[in-house]
Design a protein around this motif. Structure first.
Motif, PDB file in Angstrom:
ATOM      1  N   ASN A   1       4.926 -13.144  -9.909  1.00  0.00           N
ATOM      2  CA  ASN A   1       4.792 -14.768 -10.140  1.00  0.00           C
ATOM      3  C   ASN A   1       3.324 -15.223  -9.916  1.00  0.00           C
ATOM      4  O   ASN A   1       3.477 -16.544  -8.850  1.00  0.00           O
ATOM      5  N   GLY A   2       2.056 -14.752  -9.437  1.00  0.00           N
ATOM      6  CA  GLY A   2       1.111 -14.987  -8.912  1.00  0.00           C
ATOM      7  C   GLY A   2       1.058 -14.742  -7.580  1.00  0.00           C
ATOM      8  O   GLY A   2       0.095 -15.292  -7.220  1.00  0.00           O
ATOM      9  N   ALA A   3       1.669 -14.194  -7.118  1.00  0.00           N
ATOM     10  CA  ALA A   3       1.483 -12.972  -5.370  1.00  0.00           C
ATOM     11  C   ALA A   3       0.842 -12.095  -5.812  1.00  0.00           C
ATOM     12  O   ALA A   3       0.090 -11.821  -6.784  1.00  0.00           O
ATOM     13  N   TYR A   4      -0.454 -12.102  -5.029  1.00  0.00           N
ATOM     14  CA  TYR A   4      -0.932 -11.281  -3.983  1.00  0.00           C
ATOM     15  C   TYR A   4      -0.923 -10.024  -3.110  1.00  0.00           C
ATOM     16  O   TYR A   4       0.051 -10.063  -2.167  1.00  0.00           O
ATOM     17  N   MET A   5      -1.379  -8.774  -3.400  1.00  0.00           N
ATOM     18  CA  MET A   5      -0.668  -7.288  -2.955  1.00  0.00           C
ATOM     19  C   MET A   5      -2.249  -7.801  -1.604  1.00  0.00           C
ATOM     20  O   MET A   5      -2.856  -6.829  -1.451  1.00  0.00           O
ATOM     21  N   GLU A   6      -2.281  -8.834  -0.654  1.00  0.00           N
ATOM     22  CA  GLU A   6      -2.555  -9.225   0.873  1.00  0.00           C
ATOM     23  C   GLU A   6      -2.608  -7.657   1.355  1.00  0.00           C
ATOM     24  O   GLU A   6      -3.779  -6.941   1.736  1.00  0.00           O
ATOM     25  N   ASP A   7      -1.709  -6.740   2.188  1.00  0.00           N
ATOM     26  CA  ASP A   7      -1.762  -5.736   3.074  1.00  0.00           C
ATOM     27  C   ASP A   7      -2.370  -4.760   1.741  1.00  0.00           C
ATOM     28  O   ASP A   7      -1.502  -4.199   1.012  1.00  0.00           O
ATOM     29  N   LEU A   8      -3.715  -4.384   2.251  1.00  0.00           N
ATOM     30  CA  LEU A   8      -4.447  -3.400   1.289  1.00  0.00           C
ATOM     31  C   LEU A   8      -3.214  -1.746   1.886  1.00  0.00           C
ATOM     32  O   LEU A   8      -3.479  -0.710   1.173  1.00  0.00           O
ATOM     33  N   ALA A   9      -3.282  -1.276   3.075  1.00  0.00           N
ATOM     34  CA  ALA A   9      -2.292  -0.327   3.180  1.00  0.00           C
ATOM     35  C   ALA A   9      -1.095  -0.616   2.209  1.00  0.00           C
ATOM     36  O   ALA A   9      -0.502   0.742   1.359  1.00  0.00           O
ATOM     37  N   GLY A  10      -0.127  -1.697   2.108  1.00  0.00           N
ATOM     38  CA  GLY A  10       0.327  -1.455   1.043  1.00  0.00           C
ATOM     39  C   GLY A  10       0.552  -0.903   0.054  1.00  0.00           C
ATOM     40  O   GLY A  10       0.672  -0.419  -0.830  1.00  0.00           O
ATOM     41  N   ALA A  11      -0.635  -1.786  -0.566  1.00  0.00           N
ATOM     42  CA  ALA A  11      -1.541  -2.227  -1.850  1.00  0.00           C
ATOM     43  C   ALA A  11      -1.948   0.086  -2.728  1.00  0.00           C
ATOM     44  O   ALA A  11      -1.656   0.204  -3.096  1.00  0.00           O
ATOM     45  N   ARG A  12      -2.433   0.406  -1.733  1.00  0.00           N
ATOM     46  CA  ARG A  12      -2.569   2.355  -1.771  1.00  0.00           C
ATOM     47  C   ARG A  12      -1.359   2.432  -2.097  1.00  0.00           C
ATOM     48  O   ARG A  12      -1.393   4.064  -2.126  1.00  0.00           O
ATOM     49  N   ALA A  13      -0.645   1.783  -1.948  1.00  0.00           N
ATOM     50  CA  ALA A  13       1.172   2.790  -2.445  1.00  0.00           C
ATOM     51  C   ALA A  13       1.351   3.353  -3.072  1.00  0.00           C
ATOM     52  O   ALA A  13       1.312   1.497  -4.405  1.00  0.00           O
ATOM     53  N   LEU A  14       2.085   4.155  -4.248  1.00  0.00           N
ATOM     54  CA  LEU A  14       2.498   4.273  -5.123  1.00  0.00           C
ATOM     55  C   LEU A  14       3.946   2.608  -5.517  1.00  0.00           C
ATOM     56  O   LEU A  14       4.651   2.787  -4.930  1.00  0.00           O
TER      57      LEU A  14
END
Length: 470
Positions: A265-278
């Protein structure tokens, strides 16, 4: 020694496992806990270790292509463009001028953008290129088997700001309008503008690019908005395309948006380290698919006080699918399907490139600015169009001042394939021939045409055989 993200994650996993083992007293307990099971045939002596299931994959098993081995750049001798030694460059079209003399009424279009190459039966090929102008449209360059430019002509006209698009497996070009109520038009690379067809069922939004996966009857599409979404159109079946070949029905199906688990619902993956995880993803049906989606999102947010469906991706740009044939598909540990198809897409708002495992519904960020900065390279300046070579190289174009084509190396610093001096433009439309021997691209606002106005130049880069071996 430089460590990749995979190395670091493995070390963290091993360290965590050692700590857990120490906390359990090496697998037994002196405080009255359950005893370790023993093998009844060993006389009550040595405990039988219980095999641990393999840990789920923390990143996709992606591989670099041969262009990861290119060396430093040298002057190509053409417009000051820098290319690796051994590569050759030529300019094939200039905006506002006729590409070949036998067509005095056809001038190469202004602001060339997304493009693709289509092989022809005689051994030649066609390079198509969008015009991000008003009016928009698509132009085509026809090459012979020896690389000679034979013809140039339009295949789409009277549209608006055609940015990027995507080639279909049945040999047509999907050209995308980058306006609020933009549509997708299907064109025949050897056809005429009159033959082109619009497909409203693919949604109305600021379309950027598209990629088709025939196995799942899906069209994946990016949206060039700060709060944009990644879309998937699931076709209802097969029909005859504009070129007469059997293709997907692009007029009947379901339009959906992607949601990353934990970022709905429109959230953004702000944390880059978390976005790098599957992370796992799901697909949600779009509301009011026949209306401009930016307006639909605004209406949902206003009426509900909550975000509209879909994870937010900042400024979706190029998109392309990489495939692995049977027998060459790596296992994605802990998940059902081997790696068959990965959708790569770029977002200029945060300079990230994402990889989406189509069959396992998994996503991760695979390239970002921190990798370049840590390697001593200049940061990306608005990643844009994207292409995957026949050899498996992921190449991303860059806007702004640096003006580079970058070869993405999974979880390692990128390599610079070429650089156009001067800045203030965009590198657009990268596309390879089927054998990987030639790469076409444009400097969208390179000096061109009457009085040298910045309207665009289109180039061909010849790739040596040593960098085409898989």
């Amino acid at each position: 020694m430089a460590l990749s993200r995979r190395d670091i994650l493995q070390l963290m996993f091993l360290a965590g496992g050692g700590a857990a083992l120490a906390a359990c007293g090496g697998g037994s307990s002196s405080s009255g806990g359950e005893e370790t099971p023993r093998d009844p045939g060993d006389g009550g002596g040595t405990p039988t270790p219980t095999p641990e299931p393999p840990a789920p994959a923390r990143e996709l098993p992606l591989r670099a292509g041969p262009l990861a081995n290119i060396g430093p750049l040298v002057d190509s001798g053409v417009d000051g463009v820098l290319v690796p030694e051994g590569f050759a460059l030529r300019r094939v079209a200039t905006a506002g001028r006729q590409p070949v003399s036998k067509l005095p009424l056809f001038l190469w279009h202004s602001l060339p953008d997304g493009g693709a190459v289509f092989s022809q039966a005689d051994g030649g090929w066609v390079y198509v290129s969008n015009s991000e102008f008003v009016p928009g449209g698509v132009g085509a360059l026809r090459f012979g088997a020896d690389g000679e430019l034979l013809d140039a002509y339009p295949i789409l006209s009277n549209t608006r700001i055609n940015c990027a698009g995507g080639a279909t497996p049945w040999g047509t070009w999907l050209s995308c309008e980058e306006v609020e109520d933009g549509q997708v038009y299907e064109c025949d690379p050897v056809g005429t503008p009159r033959q082109a067809q619009s497909h409203p069922a693919l949604g109305r939004f600021k379309h950027e690019a598209a990629a088709v996966d025939l196995a799942t009857s899906s069209v994946f599409m990016t949206e060039d908005e700060g709060d944009g979404r990644l879309y998937r159109f699931r076709s209802a079946g097969r029909v005859s395309a504009v070129n007469g070949a059997p293709g997907l029905d692009l007029d009947n199906g379901v339009l959906q948006v992607l949601e990353v688990e934990g970022f709905e619902n429109g959230a953004y993956m702000e944390d880059l380290a978390g976005a790098r995880a599957l992370r796992r993803v799901t697909w949600v049906d779009v509301q009011s698919p026949d209306e401009p989606q930016s307006r639909v999102r605004a209406r949902i947010e206003e009426s509900t006080g909550q975000g509209a469906p879909g994870t937010r991706f900042k400024g979706g740009e190029g998109i392309w699918i990489q495939y692995w044939p049977e027998g060459e598909r790596d296992t994605v540990t802990g998940f059902e399907h081997p790696l068959r198809a990965v959708v790569f897409f770029a977002c200029k708002g945060d300079n990230r490139v994402h990889a989406l495992d189509v069959d396992n519904d998994l996503i991760e960020v695979v390239f970002d600015n921190e990798q370049l900065i840590s390697a001593g390279e200049d940061a990306f300046d608005d990643v844009d169009n994207l292409v995957v070579s026949p050899m498996g190289d992921v190449v991303v174009a860059e806007d702004g001042e640096a003006m580079r084509l970058m070869v993405m190396v999974p979880n390692q610093p990128a390599r610079i394939l070429l650089q156009v001096p001067g800045g203030g433009s965009e590198l657009t439309g990268p596309a390879f021939t089927a054998d990987g021997s030639r790469l076409y691209f444009s400097s969208q606002r390179g000096p061109a045409g009457l009085l040298g106005l910045p309207l665009g130049r289109t180039y061909e880069l010849t790739v040596p055989a040593a960098f085409r071996a898989v």
